[in-house]
Design an enzyme around this catalytic site. Structure first.
Site, PDB file in Angstrom:
ATOM      1  N   HIS A 185       0.852  -1.188   0.000  1.00 24.95           N
ATOM      2  CA  HIS A 185       0.000   0.000   0.000  1.00 24.95           C
ATOM      3  C   HIS A 185       0.893   1.246   0.000  1.00 24.95           C
ATOM      4  O   HIS A 185       2.031   1.203   0.501  1.00 24.95           O
ATOM      5  CB  HIS A 185      -0.892  -0.035   1.249  1.00 24.95           C
ATOM      6  CG  HIS A 185      -1.877   1.076   1.330  1.00 24.95           C
ATOM      7  ND1 HIS A 185      -1.548   2.316   1.828  1.00 24.95           N
ATOM      8  CD2 HIS A 185      -3.194   1.143   0.998  1.00 24.95           C
ATOM      9  CE1 HIS A 185      -2.607   3.099   1.793  1.00 24.95           C
ATOM     10  NE2 HIS A 185      -3.620   2.414   1.291  1.00 24.95           N
ATOM     11  N   VAL A 187       1.329   3.790   1.843  1.00 26.19           N
ATOM     12  CA  VAL A 187       1.957   4.252   3.084  1.00 26.19           C
ATOM     13  C   VAL A 187       2.976   3.254   3.630  1.00 26.19           C
ATOM     14  O   VAL A 187       3.642   3.535   4.629  1.00 26.19           O
ATOM     15  CB  VAL A 187       0.917   4.545   4.188  1.00 26.19           C
ATOM     16  CG1 VAL A 187      -0.009   5.664   3.774  1.00 26.19           C
ATOM     17  CG2 VAL A 187       0.139   3.295   4.574  1.00 26.19           C
ATOM     18  N   LYS A 188       3.132   2.100   2.969  1.00 25.37           N
ATOM     19  CA  LYS A 188       4.062   1.089   3.453  1.00 25.37           C
ATOM     20  C   LYS A 188       5.495   1.413   2.990  1.00 25.37           C
ATOM     21  O   LYS A 188       5.762   2.437   2.366  1.00 25.37           O
ATOM     22  CB  LYS A 188       3.628  -0.293   2.977  1.00 25.37           C
ATOM     23  CG  LYS A 188       2.265  -0.737   3.495  1.00 25.37           C
ATOM     24  CD  LYS A 188       2.199  -0.771   5.003  1.00 25.37           C
ATOM     25  CE  LYS A 188       1.026  -1.589   5.549  1.00 25.37           C
ATOM     26  NZ  LYS A 188      -0.284  -1.281   5.000  1.00 25.37           N
ATOM     27  N   ILE A 189       6.418   0.511   3.270  1.00 26.86           N
ATOM     28  CA  ILE A 189       7.847   0.754   3.026  1.00 26.86           C
ATOM     29  C   ILE A 189       8.126   0.958   1.539  1.00 26.86           C
ATOM     30  O   ILE A 189       8.831   1.890   1.139  1.00 26.86           O
ATOM     31  CB  ILE A 189       8.697  -0.414   3.564  1.00 26.86           C
ATOM     32  CG1 ILE A 189       8.306  -0.774   4.996  1.00 26.86           C
ATOM     33  CG2 ILE A 189      10.181  -0.081   3.454  1.00 26.86           C
ATOM     34  CD1 ILE A 189       8.529   0.319   6.011  1.00 26.86           C
TER      35      ILE A 189
END
Length: 379
Positions: A185, A187-189
């Site tokens: 997603h 907002v992930k790494i």
């Protein structure tokens, strides 16, 4: 506005996606297999299976391990609802194991006690899903030892933990689990816009996961139930789903993976700075962990002040967020018999916590502004 998380997109990422747009492969294509190999290699795992999001990955992970009606799956209450919903999709029952207040992950001592009681009651879980909250691995060696004793399978929910390690080995190597699930997603790494991936060292599991993500259609001659009549023939051998990742997403993912080390290094630097900058404030900082991928930086303030401080930061354009409302307190799960007081450590953490901004492009100046605004809000 300063968000709590945000993707980093470069010209190289854009070029990789444009190259796919100009090719003949938009949905399925060779880029998917390349992305699977790239992530599996980074995790030191034998197989990678890419899907449209981590929720679908959790679902087919449960299915591939044989979860169905009458079975029981345990997970952490301190997670997004998908970690529990995946078992419900399969018709299974769900229960939770409270968290360790220091690590905020599933507590292995509580797990051991609950397993002993469950064995005495004749109702052991088929699968346990430890969640690597905020990017820090659970104590997987201890959980795996309990799995061997009590006979359950393990799915690591590593949605927060791409790039993290455990005992010097990348999370996703599946040394202590059957399957690991990642999320991409924004907002992930790293991001594929939306997307997920499963790693495993079990070839039979990998083949079934690949089949389940694509309608249950046989993924090779050895899976066919009869001789094909011609080159046009395909055979659906079980009920599967359309959980496939697109070639566009995979191209973005391969490009993003090239910067994984840089993403992790900057997050860890920002965390060290937060630890120093917050040292004199009346907040509880997350426990230091150099092996964490640091998807989130959650802090704790007195419960009676959480809403006031949260609202002050948001009014100042600092988009803090709460991670997470304990799953067992959601209306759906309350209707199943859970309620407040069932898992007190998760509930206590929730009542005090919110996450500060943490992402690759967060500047030192922005971080200092966040801390100074928090300082004023706490006065």
């Amino acid at each position: 506005m300063i968000p709590y998380g945000r993707q980093n997109i470069t010209e190289a990422d854009i070029s990789a996606v444009v190259e796919v747009l100009q090719s003949t492969w938009l949905t399925q294509g060779p880029g998917i297999a390349e992305f699977e190999r790239t992530v599996a290699k980074a995790c030191q795992a034998s197989h990678g299976v890419a899907v449209c999001n981590a929720t679908s990955a959790l679902h087919i992970a449960c299915l591939a391990l044989g979860v169905g009606p009458g079975d029981l799956v345990w997970t952490s209450p301190n997670t997004f609802v998908a970690s529990a919903n995946c078992a419900r999709y399969c018709g299974a029952d769900v229960d939770f194991v409270d968290i360790d207040p220091a690590t905020l992950n599933l507590c292995t001592s509580k797990l051991a006690l609950k397993l002993k009681a469950a064995r005495d009651a004749g109702r052991l879980p088929k699968v346990v899903i430890p969640v690597h909250f905020a990017g820090r691995s659970c104590d997987m060696q201890a959980i795996a030892a309990l799995a061997k004793e009590y006979g359950f399978a393990i799915i690591e929910d590593a949605s927060h933990a791409v790039g993290a390690s455990y005992q010097g080995v990348p999370v996703g190597a599946c040394h202590y689990s059957d399957i690991t699930v990642f999320s991409f997603h924004p907002v992930k790494i790293i991001t594929t816009a939306e997307g997920g991936l499963l790693t495993t060292n079990n070839t039979a599991l990998a083949k079934r996961l690949a089949r389940l993500r694509s309608h249950g259609i046989a993924q090779g001659p050895e899976q066919l139930v009869s001789e094909p009549a011609g080159a046009w023939e395909y055979q659906q051998v079980e009920l599967g789903f359309n959980y496939r990742m697109t070639n566009l997403q995979a191209a973005l993912g391969v490009s993003q993976m090239a910067r994984l080390d840089a993403f992790i290094a900057r997050r860890r630097q920002l965390v060290r700075q937060y630890h120093t900058l917050l040292a004199d404030l009346p907040v509880v900082r997350p426990q230091a962990c150099e092996a964490s991928a640091w998807h989130l930086y959650p802090i704790r303030v007195p419960a009676e002040r959480r809403l006031e401080v949260f609202n002050t930061l948001r009014a100042a354009g600092i988009w803090v967020q709460v991670h997470y409302i304990p799953v067992h307190t959601q209306p759906y799960y309350r209707a199943l018999g859970f309620g407040p007081g069932d898992f007190p450590e998760a509930e206590r953490y929730f009542s005090e916590a919110f996450s500060l901004p943490l992402f690759y492009e967060l500047t030192d100046e922005q971080q200092l502004h966040v801390v100074n605004t928090l300082r004023e809000a706490l006065r």
